[in-house]
Scaffold this motif. Sequence first.
Motif, PDB file in Angstrom:
ATOM      1  N   ILE A 210      27.693 -40.966  -7.359  1.00 54.00           N
ATOM      2  CA  ILE A 210      28.370 -41.490  -9.002  1.00 54.00           C
ATOM      3  C   ILE A 210      29.558 -41.801  -8.882  1.00 54.00           C
ATOM      4  CG2 ILE A 210      28.660 -39.126  -9.878  1.00 54.00           C
ATOM      5  CD1 ILE A 210      27.202 -40.182 -12.486  1.00 54.00           C
ATOM      6  N   LEU A 211      30.293 -40.986  -7.985  1.00 55.19           N
ATOM      7  CA  LEU A 211      31.656 -41.202  -7.759  1.00 55.19           C
ATOM      8  C   LEU A 211      32.259 -42.341  -7.172  1.00 55.19           C
ATOM      9  CD1 LEU A 211      32.796 -37.567  -6.535  1.00 55.19           C
ATOM     10  CD2 LEU A 211      33.164 -38.553  -8.733  1.00 55.19           C
ATOM     11  N   ARG A 212      31.298 -43.120  -6.821  1.00 53.59           N
ATOM     12  CA  ARG A 212      31.633 -44.511  -6.428  1.00 53.59           C
ATOM     13  C   ARG A 212      30.687 -45.641  -7.079  1.00 53.59           C
ATOM     14  NH1 ARG A 212      29.861 -43.912   0.203  1.00 53.59           N
ATOM     15  NH2 ARG A 212      30.989 -41.939  -0.157  1.00 53.59           N
ATOM     16  N   SER A 213      30.299 -45.173  -8.192  1.00 53.89           N
ATOM     17  CA  SER A 213      29.329 -46.235  -8.767  1.00 53.89           C
ATOM     18  C   SER A 213      29.660 -46.661 -10.306  1.00 53.89           C
ATOM     19  CB  SER A 213      27.893 -45.274  -9.274  1.00 53.89           C
ATOM     20  OG  SER A 213      27.748 -45.071  -7.932  1.00 53.89           O
ATOM     21  N   ASP A 214      29.305 -47.548 -10.809  1.00 56.09           N
ATOM     22  CA  ASP A 214      29.438 -47.937 -12.006  1.00 56.09           C
ATOM     23  C   ASP A 214      28.325 -47.494 -12.949  1.00 56.09           C
ATOM     24  OD1 ASP A 214      29.480 -49.110 -14.446  1.00 56.09           O
ATOM     25  OD2 ASP A 214      29.631 -51.239 -13.924  1.00 56.09           O
ATOM     26  N   ASP A 215      28.393 -46.347 -13.442  1.00 55.56           N
ATOM     27  CA  ASP A 215      27.319 -45.680 -14.109  1.00 55.56           C
ATOM     28  C   ASP A 215      27.359 -45.732 -15.671  1.00 55.56           C
ATOM     29  OD1 ASP A 215      24.914 -44.059 -14.290  1.00 55.56           O
ATOM     30  OD2 ASP A 215      26.142 -42.468 -14.980  1.00 55.56           O
ATOM     31  N   SER A 216      27.585 -47.209 -16.116  1.00 57.21           N
ATOM     32  CA  SER A 216      27.825 -47.325 -17.392  1.00 57.21           C
ATOM     33  C   SER A 216      26.327 -46.992 -18.001  1.00 57.21           C
ATOM     34  CB  SER A 216      27.954 -48.802 -17.655  1.00 57.21           C
ATOM     35  OG  SER A 216      29.115 -49.358 -16.901  1.00 57.21           O
ATOM     36  N   SER A 217      25.318 -47.230 -17.753  1.00 56.58           N
ATOM     37  CA  SER A 217      24.130 -46.956 -18.259  1.00 56.58           C
ATOM     38  C   SER A 217      23.813 -45.561 -18.369  1.00 56.58           C
ATOM     39  CB  SER A 217      22.976 -47.591 -17.374  1.00 56.58           C
ATOM     40  OG  SER A 217      22.694 -46.884 -16.132  1.00 56.58           O
ATOM     41  N   GLY A 218      24.502 -44.695 -17.788  1.00 57.49           N
ATOM     42  CA  GLY A 218      24.408 -43.335 -17.905  1.00 57.49           C
ATOM     43  C   GLY A 218      23.147 -42.575 -17.078  1.00 57.49           C
ATOM     44  N   LEU A 219      22.362 -43.395 -16.303  1.00 58.33           N
ATOM     45  CA  LEU A 219      21.182 -42.987 -15.779  1.00 58.33           C
ATOM     46  C   LEU A 219      21.304 -42.150 -14.584  1.00 58.33           C
ATOM     47  CD1 LEU A 219      19.152 -46.348 -15.230  1.00 58.33           C
ATOM     48  CD2 LEU A 219      18.849 -44.651 -16.817  1.00 58.33           C
ATOM     49  N   GLN A 220      22.466 -42.371 -13.736  1.00 58.65           N
ATOM     50  CA  GLN A 220      22.923 -41.363 -12.741  1.00 58.65           C
ATOM     51  C   GLN A 220      23.174 -39.953 -13.143  1.00 58.65           C
ATOM     52  OE1 GLN A 220      25.233 -44.595 -10.602  1.00 58.65           O
ATOM     53  NE2 GLN A 220      24.715 -43.245  -8.705  1.00 58.65           N
ATOM     54  N   GLY A 221      24.311 -40.083 -14.306  1.00 58.03           N
ATOM     55  CA  GLY A 221      24.627 -38.888 -14.721  1.00 58.03           C
ATOM     56  C   GLY A 221      23.559 -37.851 -15.415  1.00 58.03           C
ATOM     57  N   MET A 222      22.507 -38.693 -16.224  1.00 57.11           N
ATOM     58  CA  MET A 222      21.480 -37.795 -16.596  1.00 57.11           C
ATOM     59  C   MET A 222      20.761 -37.166 -15.539  1.00 57.11           C
ATOM     60  SD  MET A 222      20.211 -40.180 -20.058  1.00 57.11           S
ATOM     61  CE  MET A 222      20.247 -41.575 -19.275  1.00 57.11           C
ATOM     62  N   GLN A 223      20.480 -37.828 -14.510  1.00 58.44           N
ATOM     63  CA  GLN A 223      19.555 -37.334 -13.157  1.00 58.44           C
ATOM     64  C   GLN A 223      20.341 -36.162 -12.686  1.00 58.44           C
ATOM     65  OE1 GLN A 223      19.445 -40.925 -10.952  1.00 58.44           O
ATOM     66  NE2 GLN A 223      17.390 -41.302 -11.408  1.00 58.44           N
ATOM     67  N   ILE A 224      21.720 -36.205 -12.612  1.00 54.73           N
ATOM     68  CA  ILE A 224      22.393 -35.122 -12.079  1.00 54.73           C
ATOM     69  C   ILE A 224      21.970 -34.063 -13.097  1.00 54.73           C
ATOM     70  CG2 ILE A 224      24.607 -33.976 -11.512  1.00 54.73           C
ATOM     71  CD1 ILE A 224      25.442 -36.999 -10.596  1.00 54.73           C
ATOM     72  N   ASP A 225      22.468 -34.206 -14.389  1.00 55.29           N
ATOM     73  CA  ASP A 225      22.335 -32.998 -15.251  1.00 55.29           C
ATOM     74  C   ASP A 225      20.951 -32.279 -15.159  1.00 55.29           C
ATOM     75  OD1 ASP A 225      24.495 -33.154 -16.629  1.00 55.29           O
ATOM     76  OD2 ASP A 225      24.223 -34.672 -17.960  1.00 55.29           O
ATOM     77  N   ARG A 226      19.718 -33.343 -14.958  1.00 55.85           N
ATOM     78  CA  ARG A 226      18.288 -32.695 -14.617  1.00 55.85           C
ATOM     79  C   ARG A 226      18.231 -31.870 -13.476  1.00 55.85           C
ATOM     80  NH1 ARG A 226      15.577 -38.202 -14.827  1.00 55.85           N
ATOM     81  NH2 ARG A 226      13.692 -36.943 -14.163  1.00 55.85           N
ATOM     82  N   LEU A 227      18.954 -32.301 -12.442  1.00 52.28           N
ATOM     83  CA  LEU A 227      19.073 -31.652 -11.158  1.00 52.28           C
ATOM     84  C   LEU A 227      19.620 -30.299 -11.259  1.00 52.28           C
ATOM     85  CD1 LEU A 227      19.585 -34.428  -8.527  1.00 52.28           C
ATOM     86  CD2 LEU A 227      17.500 -33.283  -8.768  1.00 52.28           C
ATOM     87  N   LEU A 228      20.679 -30.257 -12.009  1.00 47.86           N
ATOM     88  CA  LEU A 228      21.264 -28.897 -12.284  1.00 47.86           C
ATOM     89  C   LEU A 228      20.425 -28.038 -13.064  1.00 47.86           C
ATOM     90  CD1 LEU A 228      24.718 -30.178 -13.120  1.00 47.86           C
ATOM     91  CD2 LEU A 228      24.270 -28.902 -11.166  1.00 47.86           C
ATOM     92  N   ASP A 229      19.874 -28.699 -14.033  1.00 43.46           N
ATOM     93  CA  ASP A 229      18.711 -27.879 -14.940  1.00 43.46           C
ATOM     94  C   ASP A 229      17.625 -27.382 -13.980  1.00 43.46           C
ATOM     95  OD1 ASP A 229      20.048 -28.238 -17.173  1.00 43.46           O
ATOM     96  OD2 ASP A 229      18.949 -29.728 -17.991  1.00 43.46           O
ATOM     97  N   ALA A 230      17.223 -28.094 -13.065  1.00 42.05           N
ATOM     98  CA  ALA A 230      16.221 -27.595 -12.035  1.00 42.05           C
ATOM     99  C   ALA A 230      16.676 -26.650 -11.151  1.00 42.05           C
ATOM    100  CB  ALA A 230      15.672 -28.788 -11.552  1.00 42.05           C
ATOM    101  N   HIS A 231      17.719 -26.760 -10.774  1.00 36.05           N
ATOM    102  CA  HIS A 231      18.517 -25.629  -9.772  1.00 36.05           C
ATOM    103  C   HIS A 231      18.387 -24.230 -10.583  1.00 36.05           C
ATOM    104  CE1 HIS A 231      21.809 -23.617  -7.847  1.00 36.05           C
ATOM    105  NE2 HIS A 231      21.272 -24.014  -6.872  1.00 36.05           N
ATOM    106  N   LEU A 232      18.776 -24.520 -12.039  1.00 38.60           N
ATOM    107  CA  LEU A 232      18.988 -23.311 -12.578  1.00 38.60           C
ATOM    108  C   LEU A 232      17.715 -22.513 -12.783  1.00 38.60           C
ATOM    109  CD1 LEU A 232      20.321 -20.974 -14.413  1.00 38.60           C
ATOM    110  CD2 LEU A 232      20.299 -22.777 -16.266  1.00 38.60           C
ATOM    111  N   ARG A 233      16.665 -23.470 -13.046  1.00 36.94           N
ATOM    112  CA  ARG A 233      15.437 -22.905 -13.274  1.00 36.94           C
ATOM    113  C   ARG A 233      14.825 -22.168 -12.325  1.00 36.94           C
ATOM    114  NH1 ARG A 233      14.483 -27.744 -16.067  1.00 36.94           N
ATOM    115  NH2 ARG A 233      13.230 -28.370 -14.208  1.00 36.94           N
ATOM    116  N   ALA A 234      14.879 -22.795 -11.103  1.00 34.03           N
ATOM    117  CA  ALA A 234      14.631 -22.270  -9.692  1.00 34.03           C
ATOM    118  C   ALA A 234      15.324 -20.985  -9.339  1.00 34.03           C
ATOM    119  CB  ALA A 234      15.029 -23.309  -8.603  1.00 34.03           C
ATOM    120  N   ALA A 235      16.665 -20.954  -9.578  1.00 37.92           N
ATOM    121  CA  ALA A 235      17.485 -19.700  -9.421  1.00 37.92           C
ATOM    122  C   ALA A 235      17.190 -18.574 -10.340  1.00 37.92           C
ATOM    123  CB  ALA A 235      19.244 -20.031  -9.847  1.00 37.92           C
ATOM    124  N   THR A 236      16.451 -18.681 -11.495  1.00 38.96           N
ATOM    125  CA  THR A 236      16.064 -17.762 -12.309  1.00 38.96           C
ATOM    126  C   THR A 236      14.687 -17.101 -11.964  1.00 38.96           C
ATOM    127  OG1 THR A 236      15.018 -19.276 -13.760  1.00 38.96           O
ATOM    128  CG2 THR A 236      17.280 -18.692 -14.480  1.00 38.96           C
TER     129      THR A 236
END
Length: 548
Positions: A210-236
Amino acid sequence: MTWSQRLEELTDGRTIERGQIYAASGRVESLREADGRVSATVQGTEKYRVELTADTYWCDCPVGVTGEFCKHCVAVAVEYEYGSEASAVPLAEHDVPAPDASNGVALWLDGLSADELRTLLVEAIERVDGMAEFVARAQIDATDDLATLADEVADTFSPRRRFYDYRDANDYATGVEPLVQLIEDRAAREGTAEFLRIVQKAIDQAVRTILRSDDSSGLQGMQIDRLLDAHLRAATRSSLSKADAKKLVTWLASFTFSGKQDFFHIDIDKYAHAIGPAGLQEYRRRLDAAAAKDSDDLAVRYAHGRLVILDGDVEQIVAHFGGALEGAYSFVHVVEALEEAGHATEAVDYARRGVAAHPQAPQLGPLVERVVSDARGRGALDEVVAVRRSRFEHHPSTTTFLALERDAVAAGQWTDSDHAATGAALSKVDPRGWVNLLHERRDDAAWTAALDAADRIDVDLWTKLLARRAKTDPASTLPHYQRLVDDVLVKADRQNYRTAARLLRDMRDAASAAGISPEFERVLADIKERNRRRPKFFDELRRAGLTR
């Protein structure tokens, strides 16, 4: 030489195995051969197109576009040569044949690992009715071993371009989406250190991209948020050794304080169980080190805030999130933090303070809702209406009007005079909003209100009002249609011409319904004469059937 004989020259063994499983799972679709060209689509992380000729190959997946002979190409080659023998069979109902040179299925089944065979079995069982519970259990026990998942993450998430333009960025997001979903699903039942590291790898590579992307649509950012949520769920769900907990803290701190990115945040307080007291102490040490370099850094302040919430001290929460409590937003932040820390009573208290200190602030919505929720929970409906009425008086809008009306009706405290008084107040600051509310309920009242504020009502709302009015009194709409057309035609613009033509067509229909079509024809002739030097306007009139 056939494609199957060339596979080992074109790609590695693991890719061949995956492609063979794809073919056997029925993922190859629309297989065709014409003019020496084999083409098909393959259901992978999305549907990919594959073409094979005698000496060339092509796939539009992220790996194939780099020129590699990918697993989708393997799947098409296997399907093409072995046909129905290579396609999926319900293995729950049929025995797997023994390896034999005459059997196309066995040619590739022989030598597959136990994990690959279990994966194939699960995919076949998914197609058998009435096996949902078995599939769920099999997926937990067998599908996608972590080594395979780690390979897929490395292959799929790793950036392969210096820059992803808008289209490329969306293609990347589409390509990784199935793996994101798989990780989300697995996080609900997996909490091992190995799985956490795989998710961390996916997050790191997605952030690199994403640091080298035009993420105007926000799709990549939303996926990273979801991955972070999944990481937290697994950690708990995890029960980590001290060594693994320390590794987790190292990643959490690096992700937050390395400076590589500053727009994704970790809620460290929610990881307290996973990393334990020693891990929290180590994280605080790393936070202090980062604060020593830049105490105003956004990531540092955010991390401090999460730890303040974890500690739960009310005074510290107010000081950190509210400061001097100089604005409405300060109270909003304090109330949200107190709620998260479990201090519901104090949250209501500060919500009331915020409403009293900044009654006209537009940002007060969350505080008002918190106060109303508390009063409603105590059955204090009079207080609910009083808070709603005060909010409307200080900040009249369609939103505050509707909230007041709803709760006042529920409390039996809403009369026609209340409706008229609040409506009059709203019409002064937002006539369009008031007319729009009336339009949905009371046609005559909406029409009268619109006439009183004719120049403050936009074309779209007037069009709705006129269409409704034309059903009961079409003749009264004609002057207003004419006025709108004249207003629209002030500016020479293709869109304005289209709008004018549409209004004139509606005006013609209203005149016909009123039995005064000749009057419309005179108006139309006058408009044509005044705009005779606008050929594009006449084009729109012809499209609307208003001139030849």
